[in-house]
Motif scaffolding. Structure first.
Motif, short mmCIF file in Angstrom:
data_model
loop_
_atom_site.label_atom_id
_atom_site.label_comp_id
_atom_site.label_asym_id
_atom_site.label_seq_id
_atom_site.Cartn_x
_atom_site.Cartn_y
_atom_site.Cartn_z
N HIS A 146 -10.75 -6.05 -5.75
CA HIS A 146 -10.68 -4.84 -4.93
C HIS A 146 -9.88 -5.10 -3.64
O HIS A 146 -9.11 -4.24 -3.20
N ALA A 147 -10.08 -6.27 -3.04
CA ALA A 147 -9.37 -6.60 -1.81
C ALA A 147 -7.86 -6.69 -2.05
O ALA A 147 -7.06 -6.20 -1.24
N GLN A 148 -7.48 -7.29 -3.16
CA GLN A 148 -6.05 -7.40 -3.50
C GLN A 148 -5.45 -6.02 -3.74
O GLN A 148 -4.32 -5.74 -3.34
N LEU A 149 -6.21 -5.16 -4.40
CA LEU A 149 -5.73 -3.81 -4.66
C LEU A 149 -5.55 -3.04 -3.35
O LEU A 149 -4.54 -2.36 -3.14
N GLU A 150 -6.53 -3.14 -2.45
CA GLU A 150 -6.44 -2.43 -1.18
C GLU A 150 -5.23 -2.89 -0.36
O GLU A 150 -4.53 -2.09 0.26
N THR A 151 -4.98 -4.20 -0.36
CA THR A 151 -3.83 -4.73 0.36
C THR A 151 -2.53 -4.19 -0.23
O THR A 151 -1.61 -3.78 0.50
N ALA A 152 -2.45 -4.18 -1.57
CA ALA A 152 -1.25 -3.69 -2.24
C ALA A 152 -1.05 -2.20 -1.99
O ALA A 152 0.07 -1.73 -1.78
N LEU A 153 -2.14 -1.43 -2.01
CA LEU A 153 -2.04 0.01 -1.78
C LEU A 153 -1.59 0.31 -0.35
O LEU A 153 -0.84 1.27 -0.12
N ALA A 154 -2.05 -0.50 0.60
CA ALA A 154 -1.61 -0.33 1.99
C ALA A 154 -0.11 -0.56 2.10
O ALA A 154 0.60 0.18 2.80
N THR A 155 0.38 -1.57 1.40
CA THR A 155 1.82 -1.84 1.38
C THR A 155 2.56 -0.69 0.71
O THR A 155 3.63 -0.26 1.17
N GLN A 156 2.00 -0.17 -0.36
CA GLN A 156 2.64 0.93 -1.09
C GLN A 156 2.77 2.18 -0.22
O GLN A 156 3.77 2.90 -0.29
N ARG A 157 1.76 2.44 0.60
CA ARG A 157 1.83 3.61 1.45
C ARG A 157 2.96 3.51 2.46
O ARG A 157 3.53 4.53 2.89
N THR A 158 3.31 2.30 2.82
CA THR A 158 4.39 2.08 3.78
C THR A 158 5.76 2.04 3.10
O THR A 158 6.72 2.63 3.58
N THR A 159 5.83 1.33 1.97
CA THR A 159 7.13 1.10 1.32
C THR A 159 7.43 2.08 0.21
O THR A 159 8.59 2.22 -0.19
N ARG A 160 6.38 2.70 -0.37
CA ARG A 160 6.51 3.61 -1.51
C ARG A 160 7.07 2.91 -2.74
O ARG A 160 7.64 3.54 -3.64
N ALA A 161 6.91 1.59 -2.79
CA ALA A 161 7.33 0.83 -3.96
C ALA A 161 6.28 0.96 -5.06
O ALA A 161 5.16 1.41 -4.83
#
Length: 202
Positions: free
Chosen positions: A18-33
């Protein structure tokens, strides 16, 4: 095809926390990758591990594109730009039984991209037989079979004539799946033909 979020599926398979997913989602919100690309870039998953988790979770078979001789009729059925935009590659044509609709074997990096699959079926009139492949394998196949480029022999970014990347993640144009390539174009025929893929139980 099952409609699921990638993060949910990877959590179910135990591929990420869950922690890894949350970190990745935070990055996605910024980069839209793409989420899968972010997880790979962050070292959470390898390309192969991502495809393996998706294959097991969705019950979709894998295909090793570097071991397959694509059917040129299949390649010719989709435009290069459409394949680039959706990160997929058509590699086989088959007719399951007499009188049945033809099936187009398509390797996809993102099996949850249902609109792209539906567009292919609508445009070509064929049923799509989805297989999973790594993003890099799909891109390599597109370069080799559509653009006649060997990525291992060309350093740096490969560009179109007149400029523009052959594989542009930021392309916003809506592209048709079925506009054919020139009829006189033929791929190199120096590949070894791999054994036929076994029937897939669905």
């Amino acid at each position: 095809m099952t409609r699921k979020r990638l993060g949910e599926l990877l959590l179910e398979r135990g591929a990420i926390s869950h922690a890894q997913l949350e970190t990745a989602l935070a990055t996605q919100r910024t980069t839209r990758a793409r989420l899968g690309a972010i997880l790979i870039e962050q070292g959470v998953l390898t390309e192969d591990a991502l495809v393996q988790a998706l294959s097991q979770g969705l019950g979709i078979p894998r295909v090793q594109l570097d071991q397959v001789q694509p059917d040129w009729s299949a390649v010719h059925s989709l435009r290069a730009r459409f394949c680039e935009q959706h990160e997929l590659f058509p590699f086989s044509l088959s007719t399951p039984r007499a009188g049945a609709r033809k099936q187009l074997g398509v390797a996809v990096a993102d099996p949850l991209n249902v609109p792209a699959i539906e567009e292919i079926e609508f445009t070509t009139g064929m049923k799509v037989d989805v297989h999973l492949a790594t993003r890099s394998a799909v891109r390599t196949a597109i370069l080799r079979w559509y653009h006649k480029v060997d990525p291992t022999q060309v350093p740096g970014e490969i560009v179109r004539p007149g400029g523009g990347s052959l594989l542009d993640d930021d392309a916003e144009t809506t592209l048709s799946a079925g506009e054919p390539l020139p009829a006189d174009w033929t791929p190199d025929d120096d590949e070894v033909v791999a054994p036929s893929l076994p029937p897939v139980s669905r």
